[in-house]
Design an enzyme around this catalytic site. Structure first.
Site, PDB file in Angstrom:
ATOM      1  N   HIS A 208      15.991  38.883 -20.073  1.00 49.63           N
ATOM      2  CA  HIS A 208      16.559  39.198 -18.638  1.00 49.63           C
ATOM      3  C   HIS A 208      15.520  38.815 -17.451  1.00 49.63           C
ATOM      4  O   HIS A 208      15.943  39.179 -16.468  1.00 49.63           O
ATOM      5  CB  HIS A 208      16.714  40.741 -18.768  1.00 49.63           C
ATOM      6  CG  HIS A 208      15.183  41.572 -18.610  1.00 49.63           C
ATOM      7  ND1 HIS A 208      14.412  41.461 -19.587  1.00 49.63           N
ATOM      8  CD2 HIS A 208      14.678  42.244 -17.493  1.00 49.63           C
ATOM      9  CE1 HIS A 208      13.350  42.232 -19.247  1.00 49.63           C
ATOM     10  NE2 HIS A 208      13.406  42.588 -17.750  1.00 49.63           N
TER      11      HIS A 208
HETATM   12  N1  UDP Z   1      15.851  48.535 -24.021  1.00 54.70           N
HETATM   13  C1  UDP Z   1      16.808  49.558 -24.327  1.00 54.70           C
HETATM   14  N2  UDP Z   1      17.880  49.132 -24.874  1.00 54.70           N
HETATM   15  C2  UDP Z   1      18.135  47.522 -24.596  1.00 54.70           C
HETATM   16  C3  UDP Z   1      17.128  46.589 -24.192  1.00 54.70           C
HETATM   17  C4  UDP Z   1      15.741  47.461 -23.816  1.00 54.70           C
HETATM   18  O1  UDP Z   1      16.774  50.755 -24.355  1.00 54.70           O
HETATM   19  O2  UDP Z   1      19.205  47.137 -24.840  1.00 54.70           O
HETATM   20  C5  UDP Z   1      14.595  49.400 -23.703  1.00 54.70           C
HETATM   21  C6  UDP Z   1      13.329  48.778 -24.541  1.00 54.70           C
HETATM   22  O3  UDP Z   1      13.121  49.334 -25.593  1.00 54.70           O
HETATM   23  C7  UDP Z   1      12.138  49.232 -23.244  1.00 54.70           C
HETATM   24  C8  UDP Z   1      12.974  48.981 -22.178  1.00 54.70           C
HETATM   25  O4  UDP Z   1      14.371  49.005 -22.299  1.00 54.70           O
HETATM   26  O5  UDP Z   1      11.821  50.634 -23.652  1.00 54.70           O
HETATM   27  C9  UDP Z   1      12.448  47.699 -21.451  1.00 54.70           C
HETATM   28  O6  UDP Z   1      13.103  47.415 -20.296  1.00 54.70           O
HETATM   29  P1  UDP Z   1      13.492  45.847 -19.954  1.00 54.70           P
HETATM   30  O7  UDP Z   1      13.244  44.962 -20.947  1.00 54.70           O
HETATM   31  O8  UDP Z   1      14.486  45.967 -18.981  1.00 54.70           O
HETATM   32  O9  UDP Z   1      12.167  45.707 -18.727  1.00 54.70           O
HETATM   33  P2  UDP Z   1      10.702  45.566 -18.751  1.00 54.70           P
HETATM   34  O10 UDP Z   1      10.064  46.071 -19.766  1.00 54.70           O
HETATM   35  O11 UDP Z   1      10.733  44.007 -19.116  1.00 54.70           O
HETATM   36  O12 UDP Z   1      10.206  45.804 -17.325  1.00 54.70           O
END
Ligand code: UDP
Length: 350
Positions: A208
């Site tokens: 993403h």
């Molecule tokens: N997550 C979720 N459902 C999904 C994909 C990710 O609940 O379909 C959770 C994941 O387990 C983690 C969080 O979303 O706790 C991560 O968010 P994201 O990957 O959007 O952002 P980043 O961590 O890269 O800032």
């Protein structure tokens, strides 16, 4: 008893997970009163409401709806709206999480009003200024009065930028969240049954990052990489709305043999998926760490990572690097009580 009023700015999925961990601790502390401000950066039910419902996060006291726009327009609109709320609420401190536009808007609004800014997940760096997240992190850290670092590497990064005051090592709130949620997910989530997955015999992929979805040529090779892995075992791919839009724009179809394309899932389903996975392929910061919390090897679909200890300790590798380093436990991330630690730090600091 001195009471401290906290305004917490959230807006994107990873911030709901972190707020789940920290809001519980604020709630249990009689001397803290927390009000959530939801910027509406993520607004689909499966990117926002499901987290509040499933995890029992207190409903936001203020919830904006800010239509998707260019980074500057979105951040500017959030800044104006948050400022109005802060003028009204007059909190003792503003808490922001991570590195999104909501983080930056909260940081600017608080510091312009002279309200103490608390940055959770301070000090992370990719050293890649082409990432919007890197800009958000650097600016937020330089405005913060209290900098809460999940790792020693983060503290070292801040020191290199001349920031030493107000810096604390806290452990990682996402680890707290994983420890709380895993037994609940094991009881409540039916995702493995729904997708007919055998524990230990599938992988999970997420993509993403703007850097991977907004550039013209990044997404195709990443998808090919996931497709190659899907020849070995099925790969579940919950597709982020930004990625779905980018795929459509590029005329790419993620439905390749072995790739199980699904909508984004709630945190409990994700927790159970990760817990039983054989491999994780991701460009997400949070998911890289969660792979380790569940002791699942990870491949990071980027050319650098902020979570370098996952690579150094052999649990993670960058997708263009063929081998893992020798595997050992990671000393960072704390003991699952980062939230209580943060509340204690704030008692001293505010
Ligand atoms: N997550 C979720 N459902 C999904 C994909 C990710 O609940 O379909 C959770 C994941 O387990 C983690 C969080 O979303 O706790 C991560 O968010 P994201 O990957 O959007 O952002 P980043 O961590 O890269 O800032």
């Amino acid at each position: 008893m001195q009471r401290r009023k906290i305004a917490t700015v959230v807006g994107a999925r990873p911030q709901f997970v972190k707020a789940f961990a920290l809001s519980r601790a604020f709630d249990a502390a009689p001397d803290f009163d927390e009000r959530l401000i939801h910027t509406g950066q993520h607004f689909d039910d499966n990117m926002s409401a499901v987290f509040f419902d499933e995890l029992g996060i207190p409903p936001p006291a203020h919830h904006f709806s800010i239509p998707g726009a260019a980074h500057g327009a979105m951040t500017g609109e959030m800044l104006a709206r948050i400022e109005r709320v802060l003028l009204d609420e007059r909190p003792d401190a503003v808490v922001v999480y991570g590195d999104t536009n909501s983080t930056l808007a909260g940081a600017l609004a608080a510091s312009k009003l002279g309200i103490a800014l608390v940055h959770v997940e301070a000090g992370l760096r990719s050293f890649n200024r082409a990432m919007p997240e890197e800009i958000n992190r650097v600016v937020t850290d330089h405005l913060s009065r209290v900098l809460l670092c999940p790792t020693r590497g983060a503290i070292a990064n801040l020191a290199r930028e001349g920031i030493a005051q107000g810096v604390h090592l806290t452990g990682d709130l996402m680890y707290d969240a994983t420890l709380h949620a895993t037994p609940v997910a094991e009881r409540k989530s039916r995702i493995l049954e729904r997708l007919r997955l055998v524990p230990g015999k599938y992988g999970v992929a997420t993509i993403h990052r703007a850097h991977n979805t907004d550039g013209a040529d990044a997404l195709g090779p990443l998808l090919d990489y996931v497709a190659a892995e899907a020849k070995r075992q099925p790969i579940v791919f919950p597709v982020h709305p930004r990625t779905a839009a980018a795929l459509a724009r590029a005329g790419l179809d993620a439905k390749r043999p072995g790739i199980i394309v699904i909508e984004p899932v709630g945190y409990l389903d994700m927790c159970r998926l990760l817990h039983h996975a054989a491999i994780v392929l991701t460009d997400s910061g949070g998911v890289q760490k969660e792979a380790y919390f569940h002791r699942v090897p990870c491949v990071t679909l980027r050319d650098e990572t902020e979570w370098t200890e996952t690579v150094d300790c052999g649990w993670n590798r960058l997708w263009r690097t063929p081998d893992y380093k020798p595997r050992r436990d990671i000393a960072d991330y704390g003991d699952g009580h980062a939230a209580e630690e943060i509340v204690e730090i704030l008692r001293g600091a505010l």
